[in-house]
Enzyme design. Structure first.
Site, PDB file in Angstrom:
ATOM      1  N   HIS A  21       0.836  -1.206   0.000  1.00 50.31           N
ATOM      2  CA  HIS A  21       0.000   0.000   0.000  1.00 50.31           C
ATOM      3  C   HIS A  21       0.871   1.256   0.000  1.00 50.31           C
ATOM      4  CE1 HIS A  21      -3.684   2.306   1.080  1.00 50.31           C
ATOM      5  NE2 HIS A  21      -2.795   3.110   1.677  1.00 50.31           N
ATOM      6  N   GLU A  22       1.795   1.321   0.939  1.00 48.74           N
ATOM      7  CA  GLU A  22       2.623   2.525   1.047  1.00 48.74           C
ATOM      8  C   GLU A  22       3.564   2.667  -0.141  1.00 48.74           C
ATOM      9  OE1 GLU A  22       1.782   4.653   3.112  1.00 48.74           O
ATOM     10  OE2 GLU A  22       0.489   3.371   4.335  1.00 48.74           O
ATOM     11  N   HIS A  25       1.900   4.804  -2.786  1.00 49.51           N
ATOM     12  CA  HIS A  25       2.039   6.239  -2.527  1.00 49.51           C
ATOM     13  C   HIS A  25       3.456   6.714  -2.832  1.00 49.51           C
ATOM     14  CE1 HIS A  25      -1.893   6.294  -0.790  1.00 49.51           C
ATOM     15  NE2 HIS A  25      -1.577   5.642   0.322  1.00 49.51           N
TER      16      HIS A  25
END
Length: 546
Positions: A21-22, A25
């Site tokens: 997920h990170e 980003h």
């Protein structure tokens, strides 16, 4: 599974999904030239870390998530002169929305890789052999028989039974062209799957069914009458045949064929069978099979009167309508309300449809044909999913042939097929989770079913115990869940950042510092409230239920 291994499984699953997920980003921010100050797995104090370039990579104490800290993402902090033009809030709204969306997007894309690994690396699967054919269903009407092997459907090679289901399920009412192999010879069949309603906790859908199963039916027999050669030899209904005249039998069809061949010869033959015997042990009856070895002396020209035990009653629950109607173990069901029964599925269908409406049951007991009027017994249970009382109707008679293990077959490496199946699985899981989330929001599913860290720990460790395929499947489902929840339009979540960027794009000016502070405070309060109630559900579920 030992505690350290359980903890490792949870760390791999949650840590992996947080990292993915990170990473979304992080990579998108880097792509747009935004300065990334920190990449952290976990929140709170740093446990360990290192710096590479302008970014600090760290592992933090609280394993409840992760974050990517970008320059200029806090409007209350001044941006240094050297970072001008590289701050997050300085970027155009569409770029900020893309950076926010990239995290959930990675969680929604990862299941494609997980499912691809499961399907592509699968070395064996259930063979596309026909183990059972349900009477009256399209496969039986088209002439499909137990022992047939499905070779092709609509021109596509079939390697596993799941390949057959992928064609049949969406084809209700549409004719399919099959190529089968029988006794070494190939032949073509046309089968039109019948529409069939399937229900799960989320929805009811219509799928196609042809009425086949890969599992052979156990060789359990029923005697059509007392006094025949098999009865006189000592066999009884519900005996499980092991061998006939020295030849082992692996299914009820093989047993019946062997009996038919021996009857035609007319010579005595030996049968080895197993008979269940119940040994009482407190409230439980243990089934202890007794081995029988008998010699059958068939009468010339007289059929043996043996059939499948599909419609024979195997168990009667005490005090139920079936017991009150006089049904006993070994009785054969014939018809319900005048409609002939062809399989135990017919019995269960009537049970579902009749509810508390009385019906007339015809059956044979001890060689005598009988009828009885039966009204199912109603009892109230709690629907745990929706947290409300429901009425359940019970007949109390159980039957049907037990299924034997389905044969396995080696499956070749099929990357294109694996990718197609991965996409289908990812889409279906995402669709179901979206519907489920909607039902929780509307109250159709009780909020007490929402789980927190304890439930995630439980699900993860159970999946790890079942092997890497189940573990990856579970990881994919949780990843999709994480991606969808993060898209909620709640401030502090990625969906909230996307909405804020959209509002600013429409207004053509940024939100005020005060507006950001208020929305973030509200979003944080909502998120903390959700976490508290999810943890409360966990505590009740694992420490105070039952």
């Amino acid at each position: 599974m030992s505690l350290p291994v359980q903890i490792l499984a949870v760390v791999v699953l949650l840590g992996g999904l947080i990292f993915i997920h990170e990473l979304g980003h992080f990579l998108t921010a880097k792509f747009f030239g935004v300065k990334v100050l920190k990449f952290s797995l976990g929140f709170g104090p740093k446990i360990l870390g290192f710096r590479r370039g302008e970014t600090e990579y760290r592992l933090s104490l609280l394993p409840l998530g992760g974050y990517v800290k970008m320059a200029g993402d806090d409007p209350s902090e001044d941006l240094s002169a050297e970072d001008r033009g590289r701050g997050f809030l300085e970027q155009k709204p569409w770029k900020r929305a893309a950076i926010a969306f990239a995290g959930p997007a990675m969680n929604l894309v990862f299941p494609l890789a997980a499912y691809f690994a499961v399907f592509a690396l699968q070395s064996e699967s259930i063979a596309p052999h026909v183990g059972q054919v349900v009477p009256g269903m399209p496969a039986a009407e088209a002439g499909l028989r137990p022992g047939d092997r499905i070779v092709e459907v609509e021109g596509e090679r079939i390697y596993a039974f799941t390949d057959l289901r992928r064609h049949v399920d969406p084809a209700a009412g549409r004719e399919l062209q099959l190529v089968i192999e029988r006794a070494g010879q190939r032949q073509s069949l046309a089968i039109t799957p019948a529409p069939y309603t399937e229900s799960d906790p989320i929805e009811t859908v219509t799928v196609g069914k042809i009425g086949v199963a890969p599992n052979p039916a156990a060789p359990v027999i029923g005697l059509q009458r007392d006094g025949g050669a098999l009865f006189e030899a000592g066999l009884r209904s519900l005996d499980r045949i092991v061998s006939v005249d020295g030849a082992s039998v692996g299914s009820v069809e093989e047993a019946l064929a062997a009996f038919e061949a021996q009857a035609a010869e007319g010579a005595p033959f030996e049968v080895v069978a197993l008979r269940d015997g119940a040994v009482p042990f407190g409230p439980i009856d243990f089934s202890v099979p007794e081995t029988l070895r008998v010699t059958v002396e068939p009468a010339a020209g007289e059929p043996l009167g043996v059939e499948s035990a599909e419609l024979y009653v195997t168990r009667i629950a005490p005090g139920t309508p079936a017991a009150q109607a006089g049904l006993r173990r070994g009785d054969r069901l014939l018809a319900i309300d005048g409609s002939k029964l062809v399989s135990w599925d017919d019995v269960e269908k009537v049970q579902r449809e009749k509810n508390d409406q009385p019906f007339t049951l015809a059956f044979t007991s001890g060689g005598e044909k009988r009828t009885a009027t039966v009204a199912q017994q109603a009892r109230t249970e709690n629907d745990e999913l929706r947290d409300r009382p429901i009425t359940v109707y019970t007949f109390g008679a159980y039957g049907g042939l037990p299924a034997l293990p389905a044969p396995l077959v080696e499956v070749p490496f099929r990357p294109l097929q694996a990718f197609a199946m991965a996409f289908e699985s990812s889409w279906e899981v995402a669709r179901k989770i979206t519907l489920g989330i909607g039902m929780i929001v509307t109250g159709e599913i009780a909020f007490k079913n929402v789980g927190g860290p304890l439930q995630i720990y439980d699900i993860t460790t159970q999946a790890a115990e079942q092997g890497w395929e189940v573990f990856l499947h579970t990881m994919a489902m949780i990843s999709i869940n994480l991606g969808l929840v993060n898209l909620f339009p709640v401030p502090v979540l990625d969906g909230g950042h996307i909405v804020q960027a959209g509002v600013e794009a429409v207004r053509r000016k940024p939100l005020s510092l005060r507006a950001r502070e208020i929305t973030n405070a509200v979003g944080l309060a909502m998120l903390l409230t959700l976490m508290v109630f999810a943890l409360k559900n966990d505590v009740v579920r694992y420490f105070f239920s039952g």
